[in-house]
Design an enzyme around this catalytic site. Structure first.
Site, PDB file in Angstrom:
ATOM      1  N   GLU A 127      -0.707   5.118  -0.164  1.00  0.00           N
ATOM      2  CA  GLU A 127      -1.681   6.466  -0.281  1.00  0.00           C
ATOM      3  C   GLU A 127      -0.668   7.059  -0.704  1.00  0.00           C
ATOM      4  OE1 GLU A 127      -4.882   6.361   1.717  1.00  0.00           O
ATOM      5  OE2 GLU A 127      -5.401   4.184   0.864  1.00  0.00           O
ATOM      6  N   ARG A 162      -2.724  -3.013 -17.955  1.00  0.00           N
ATOM      7  CA  ARG A 162      -4.345  -2.544 -17.591  1.00  0.00           C
ATOM      8  C   ARG A 162      -3.467  -0.867 -16.753  1.00  0.00           C
ATOM      9  NH1 ARG A 162      -8.354  -5.272 -20.815  1.00  0.00           N
ATOM     10  NH2 ARG A 162      -9.539  -3.249 -20.119  1.00  0.00           N
ATOM     11  N   THR A 165      -4.641   5.847 -21.527  1.00  0.00           N
ATOM     12  CA  THR A 165      -4.586   4.137 -20.490  1.00  0.00           C
ATOM     13  C   THR A 165      -2.874   4.055 -21.207  1.00  0.00           C
ATOM     14  OG1 THR A 165      -5.368   2.933 -23.174  1.00  0.00           O
ATOM     15  CG2 THR A 165      -6.994   3.741 -21.267  1.00  0.00           C
ATOM     16  N   TYR A 173       0.934  -1.423  -0.397  1.00  0.00           N
ATOM     17  CA  TYR A 173      -0.071  -0.382   0.035  1.00  0.00           C
ATOM     18  C   TYR A 173       0.741   1.164   0.257  1.00  0.00           C
ATOM     19  CZ  TYR A 173      -5.105  -0.624   0.336  1.00  0.00           C
ATOM     20  OH  TYR A 173      -6.580  -0.532   0.178  1.00  0.00           O
ATOM     21  N   LYS A 224      -3.348   0.212 -24.388  1.00  0.00           N
ATOM     22  CA  LYS A 224      -3.856  -0.115 -26.195  1.00  0.00           C
ATOM     23  C   LYS A 224      -2.318  -0.266 -26.667  1.00  0.00           C
ATOM     24  CE  LYS A 224      -8.400   1.676 -26.011  1.00  0.00           C
ATOM     25  NZ  LYS A 224      -8.535   2.264 -23.796  1.00  0.00           N
ATOM     26  N   ASP A 271      -7.538  13.417 -25.045  1.00  0.00           N
ATOM     27  CA  ASP A 271      -7.526  11.627 -24.725  1.00  0.00           C
ATOM     28  C   ASP A 271      -7.125  10.565 -25.963  1.00  0.00           C
ATOM     29  OD1 ASP A 271      -8.021   8.986 -24.177  1.00  0.00           O
ATOM     30  OD2 ASP A 271     -10.138   9.839 -23.292  1.00  0.00           O
TER      31      ASP A 271
HETATM   32  N1  DSN Z   1     -13.075   0.405 -23.936  1.00  0.00           N
HETATM   33  C1  DSN Z   1     -12.006   0.910 -24.836  1.00  0.00           C
HETATM   34  C2  DSN Z   1     -12.067   0.846 -26.575  1.00  0.00           C
HETATM   35  O1  DSN Z   1     -12.981  -0.864 -26.699  1.00  0.00           O
HETATM   36  O2  DSN Z   1     -12.293   1.581 -26.998  1.00  0.00           O
HETATM   37  C3  DSN Z   1     -12.439   3.018 -24.775  1.00  0.00           C
HETATM   38  O3  DSN Z   1     -12.247   2.702 -23.215  1.00  0.00           O
END
Ligand code: DSN
Length: 417
Positions: free
Chosen positions: A56, A235, A226, A54, A229, A200
């Site tokens: 924080e 994640r 994120t 932990y 991707k 974004d």
């Molecule tokens: N769920 C994601 C996507 O598949 O594009 C976006 O956050």
């Protein structure tokens, strides 16, 4: 006989499900535009003892003892993120993209303030103002869309809307927009109306660092993403900024929204950022785009209707309705044939979101397996065949057998079968 793993011994049910999912990932062609395969190194960091801690707070300012190594891990992730994206400030603690965006709202706005974002049916994200999302419930959303004919964002329309609405914040970026984002154009509009521009880049972050997509800095003051991707990390989420709102953003993440950061994820993000800084990753980012263009061209050659006529990035949106099928049964038939994608609304879709007209496909994962342009033609031919035979289980099974065999020549990173 091989030794039993700890998971197998402790929980054979979960072990078996993980084994089956591993095989499924290994044997299918992943065209879900937001998915990828992480490296073994990223996987190892994710499954490390850091999940026991932990912490924080932020490096040097924690509420728990025993942070001498965790602080170094998070500082490394922060420094690597700043260097890779050319940002003055980075927060690597958001649990994913939605919490990263929530933190931006919390840091900069009061409830009821006006925000502009690309509407979900045109390829935006739920956190950019969807009515059933916190963003649509708590803020005054003025959505923008795409041009009916070109399916591209009409910057004149965005400017007109912004001049009328005077938003405090403008989001650009999305989940199903196959073209480049004009960050510079958005910045000019934001500056003219006194709004903060937030890019974004969740979908295109890996392309941005590879130089295969325009860069959001210095145009946007805040960038969210994120990490899993095109960036090919675990994640997670990050907020990057020019530093103007650094304190507000950090406070919004913790203690505003979250408790302890997921230190194992932070470590894996640091590893992924190191990998993304290599020449090899640059080549990977460019190949994702080259593959997407090759796939789009091949699909076009099979007579499929591509939204906006093609792609500039990693994803393609296809209207399958001219083939006498809608997106949902089309995605399901492809899945039965070993080709994974998702059904998706297309701009001005006359159909409902649960059975929309389109399919969204993308090339980040297949590119991670080393597939190149010639393989995209093979995949396009399978898609065409499946769409023509969506009710013929024998034909789908035939394609599946071919897909499984094909995948064996392209080992997926991080997967040991
Ligand atoms: N769920 C994601 C996507 O598949 O594009 C976006 O956050």
């Amino acid at each position: 006989m091989s030794e039993m793993s700890a998971l197998e011994a402790a929980d054979p049910d979960i072990h078996e499900l993980v084994r089956k999912e591993t095989k499924r990932q290994d044997e299918s062609i992943r065209l879900i535009a937001s998915e990828n395969y992480v490296s073994s190194a990223v996987m190892e960091a994710t499954g490390s003892v850091l999940c026991n801690k932990y912490s924080e707070g932020y490096p040097g300012r924690r509420y728990y003892e025993g942070q001498e190594f965790i602080d170094q891990v998070e500082s490394l992730a922060i420094e690597r993120a700043k260097a890779l994206f050319g940002a003055a400030h980075a927060n690597v603690q958001p649990y994913s993209g939605s919490p990263a965006n929530q933190a931006v709202y919390l840091a900069l706005l009061d409830a009821g303030d006006t925000v502009m974002g690309l509407a979900l049916p045109f390829g935006g994200h739920i956190t950019h103002g969807l009515n059933v999302n916190f963003s649509g419930k708590l803020y005054e959303i003025v959505p923008y869309g795409v041009d009916r004919r070109t399916h591209r964002i009409d910057m004149n329309m965005v400017e007109d809307l912004a001049r009328k609405a005077r938003p405090k914040l403008i989001f650009c970026g999305g989940t199903a927009y196959p073209r480049h984002w004009d960050f510079e154009g958005f910045a000019q509009i934001a500056s003219a109306v006194g709004a903060v521009l937030v890019a974004d880049i969740a979908h295109v972050a890996g392309l941005v660092v590879a130089g295969a997509h325009p860069h959001p800095f210095p145009h946007a003051q805040i960038v969210t993403t994120t990490t899993h991707k095109t960036l090919r990390g675990p994640r997670g989420g990050m907020i990057l900024s020019d530093g103007t709102y650094a304190k507000e953003l950090d406070r919004a993440v913790f203690p505003g929204l979250q408790g302890g950061p997921h230190d194992h994820t932070t470590a894996a993000i640091a590893v992924a950022l190191k990998e993304a800084a290599t020449e090899e990753f640059k080549a990977y980012g460019h190949q994702i785009v080259a593959n997407a263009k090759a796939l789009a061209e091949a699909l076009d050659g099979h007579g499929l209707r591509l939204i906006s006529g093609g792609t500039d990035n990693h994803l393609i949106l296809i209207d399958v309705t001219p083939r006498g099928i809608n997106g949902k049964p089309a995605a399901q038939a492809l899945n039965r044939a070993g080709i994974e994608c998702n059904y998706n609304a297309i701009p001005f879709d006359p159909r409902k979101p649960f059975a929309p007209s389109g399919l969204r496909i993308g090339t980040p994962a297949v590119t991670s397996r080393g597939m190149l342009e010639p393989e995209m033609s093979v995949i396009a031919a399978w898609i065409d065949r499946v769409l023509a035979n969506a009710d013929d289980e024998t034909e789908l099974a035939r394609v599946r057998t071919e897909v499984v065999e094909f995948c064996q020549a392209f080992p997926a990173p991080g997967i040991r079968v």
